[in-house]
Write a protein that holds these residues in place. Sequence first.
Motif, PDB file in Angstrom:
ATOM      1  N   ASN A   1     -10.892  -2.745  -2.212  1.00  0.00           N
ATOM      2  CA  ASN A   1      -9.618  -2.942  -1.537  1.00  0.00           C
ATOM      3  C   ASN A   1      -9.731  -4.116  -0.567  1.00  0.00           C
ATOM      4  O   ASN A   1     -10.484  -4.043   0.403  1.00  0.00           O
TER       5      ASN A   1
ATOM      6  N   ARG B   1      -7.730  -5.091   1.623  1.00  0.00           N
ATOM      7  CA  ARG B   1      -7.175  -4.767   2.944  1.00  0.00           C
ATOM      8  C   ARG B   1      -8.164  -3.972   3.792  1.00  0.00           C
ATOM      9  O   ARG B   1      -8.174  -4.082   5.010  1.00  0.00           O
ATOM     10  N   GLU B   2      -8.964  -3.108   3.131  1.00  0.00           N
ATOM     11  CA  GLU B   2      -9.872  -2.213   3.831  1.00  0.00           C
ATOM     12  C   GLU B   2     -11.281  -2.387   3.278  1.00  0.00           C
ATOM     13  O   GLU B   2     -11.620  -1.810   2.250  1.00  0.00           O
TER      14      GLU B   2
ATOM     15  N   GLU C   1     -13.603   0.218   1.081  1.00  0.00           N
ATOM     16  CA  GLU C   1     -12.788   1.222   0.420  1.00  0.00           C
ATOM     17  C   GLU C   1     -12.299   0.705  -0.929  1.00  0.00           C
ATOM     18  O   GLU C   1     -12.368  -0.486  -1.216  1.00  0.00           O
TER      19      GLU C   1
ATOM     20  N   GLN D   1      -9.303   0.747  -4.217  1.00  0.00           N
ATOM     21  CA  GLN D   1      -7.885   0.875  -4.526  1.00  0.00           C
ATOM     22  C   GLN D   1      -7.726   0.892  -6.050  1.00  0.00           C
ATOM     23  O   GLN D   1      -8.597   0.457  -6.789  1.00  0.00           O
TER      24      GLN D   1
ATOM     25  N   GLY E   1       0.816  -1.207   0.000  1.00  0.00           N
ATOM     26  CA  GLY E   1       0.000   0.000   0.000  1.00  0.00           C
ATOM     27  C   GLY E   1       0.852   1.261   0.000  1.00  0.00           C
ATOM     28  O   GLY E   1       2.072   1.226   0.152  1.00  0.00           O
TER      29      GLY E   1
ATOM     30  N   ASP F   1      -7.148  13.496   4.987  1.00  0.00           N
ATOM     31  CA  ASP F   1      -6.778  12.366   5.835  1.00  0.00           C
ATOM     32  C   ASP F   1      -5.405  12.573   6.455  1.00  0.00           C
ATOM     33  O   ASP F   1      -5.193  12.283   7.639  1.00  0.00           O
TER      34      ASP F   1
ATOM     35  N   ALA G   1      -5.245   4.713  -3.275  1.00  0.00           N
ATOM     36  CA  ALA G   1      -6.502   4.549  -2.550  1.00  0.00           C
ATOM     37  C   ALA G   1      -7.687   5.131  -3.309  1.00  0.00           C
ATOM     38  O   ALA G   1      -8.799   5.175  -2.777  1.00  0.00           O
TER      39      ALA G   1
END
Length: 673
Positions: free
Chosen positions: A619, A621-622, A625, A627, A541, A654, A644
Amino acid sequence: MYAPIEIPTHPLPPRTNHSERGVFVVIAALVTFALVGLLALVVDIALLSTTKIRLERIADISSVAALDGFNSTNGTYAQKIQAGLERVNFILPQNPVPMLHALGDISLIESAGDMEGPGGALTFGNWVTSSTQCSAAGKARSPCFVPNLSGQTSANAARLVLHNQNTNPLNAVFARVFGNAFEHFFVNADSITTLTPRCNVFLLDVSASTTSTTNRWYELQYDLNGALTPPGEYSLFAFAQQDAVTQAMCQSYCNGGYCSYPDVYKSIWCSMGEQRSAYSAPNIHFRSDYVAQHVPFGGGQTYLVDKYVDSHDPGGPTTYLGPEPLTSFFRAIHVALDEFNRRRVAGDKTSVLSFDEAVLGPGPGSTLQLTDNFDYLRQLTNPNNRGTMAFDPATSTYSQADAEFHPNFVDRGWLPQRSKFTDIITGLDSAISLLANDRSCDGAAKSIELVTDGLGNCNPYSTASCGNTISNYESFEYALYHWPPNNRIIDRAIAGKIRINVYPFGFFIKPHILNVESDEWRAWNQLPQPRPMPPPARFIGEREARALNYSGWWGGDRSKHFLDLPPFGWAPRWNAMFSGQADMNFRRVLGYLFDLARDSVGQFCPLMTQPAATDCEANPREPGELQYKESLRVPGQMLEYSPACLSIADQARDCMLRSIGLNPYRQVLDWNP
């Protein structure tokens, strides 16, 4: 003659002593009893220690909740401290201590005569670092906790004492066999939570180059000798009124698409079409998009400000909501201020400074100052408050999209028109001085949020202070890192304990990261067939890439100089590269800005272009969300789009919220009661 003595060949019978055998039995019994007692004592001491640790943790949680309840409650001082007490009384029953009954009532100490309750006491006061203040309060050393007495109305700390009493003992498991003195244990916990106020400055670059993504004014300067200038592509966000010449004057100087007006700003004005029509693209600018607005800055002047916004394709590829990336910079600061204001505590202060060739603060005067009036700064940083107009293609007329609110950023002179130069050094110098000289920020967490396109072509220490030449860019770097010690920007930031957080983006610089495959994916790819399911992501990431220094661009070789420039001195983007590598314009500038953030213990947050929605995927990983699609990424190549899939404003927001830090509470670990 004596007869010989005969020696017996068998051993003598053992001697038996019944009294000695009894002694050994007694000793063994005593040792066993002592060992059992010692084991019992160890078990009970462990019980006592575990109970105390748990009670201390509960006290820590409760003191944080008490201070947060105090700060988040609007009302009188009595209402605020009562809210803190209610938080404590809510938490304690939810976190019982094993083998200990309910602690009992927690009293609220408001004056010197108040007593602790059966379960302890909550006291509000102030954590002070001055030895003078501590001595005046009767404390032997500093820093110290000074409890509030009657009549005080503010607090920056809460002290919570928890304990049990004779009516609520911690009963021993084994040690009671040694007598009443070992039957009950008494435990206590003492916790102080205080606030770390935050002082920060948003330092906003409003030079003309921060509008160059949508307002391509810079290319017109190379077309004045006869090159065709497509109307509307070359524009500024605001024109001084004297640059807005009449249509007749424009026609006399711009024949057949050629503008030969000797003044570059008038040429830019004349290169735009007169009136927007139903067939006009949203990202093309027209003179009808501009409205006159008086600006009190600098003694008062009238500017024609671009107030057109596209309301038909919000977020689309041709949407125009204001000059970019400047509009995104404004939006990011506005949202960060909004969240900062929502969670601010006593002592928090902030400011917004704009700069191009000069530095301007949020006030009507020239004095730069910090403030706790967050609402005022939020109003100034809302780009819609200039008053915007939407265009109706069906009727070819404008209508109001957003009402004007005054003062707004135009009123304060935060205009990307006043100068084509960018003096980052003076901007940083002003922000550092503001934070270092405000005594109310002593002991606060201090930071600068530098939002810029990175092209600093001014140096106040140079005889030629501004200009688009190699010497000015090198002087900019020199002031950052190579000026004599104690005058360098980095030295001043470190001495003032000020973190500098850098957010670079602009048409001239295109931040990107190197596509690096994750270790997990490479290990999986080397497994023999048949392989198990692959890991959820092939590439690391964005944050991980930064942490591992897989930048590919912000380090670079800073020993190389610019390439040769054209004879007229202005550095077009295809020539103004710090090194011979073609992967990054102004690579060396970004390298120094990265060093500035790193060495001041700040964060470097490169703002990358938002990809098209079709180039994004979920995504792994999240959850929830997006990517950038991994199928579009090639190992070892550069990625110029946000991994992202966030907009420039969202990326900056952010990073800013992480930088400011929205949890101001901290535990005091070592103090003198």
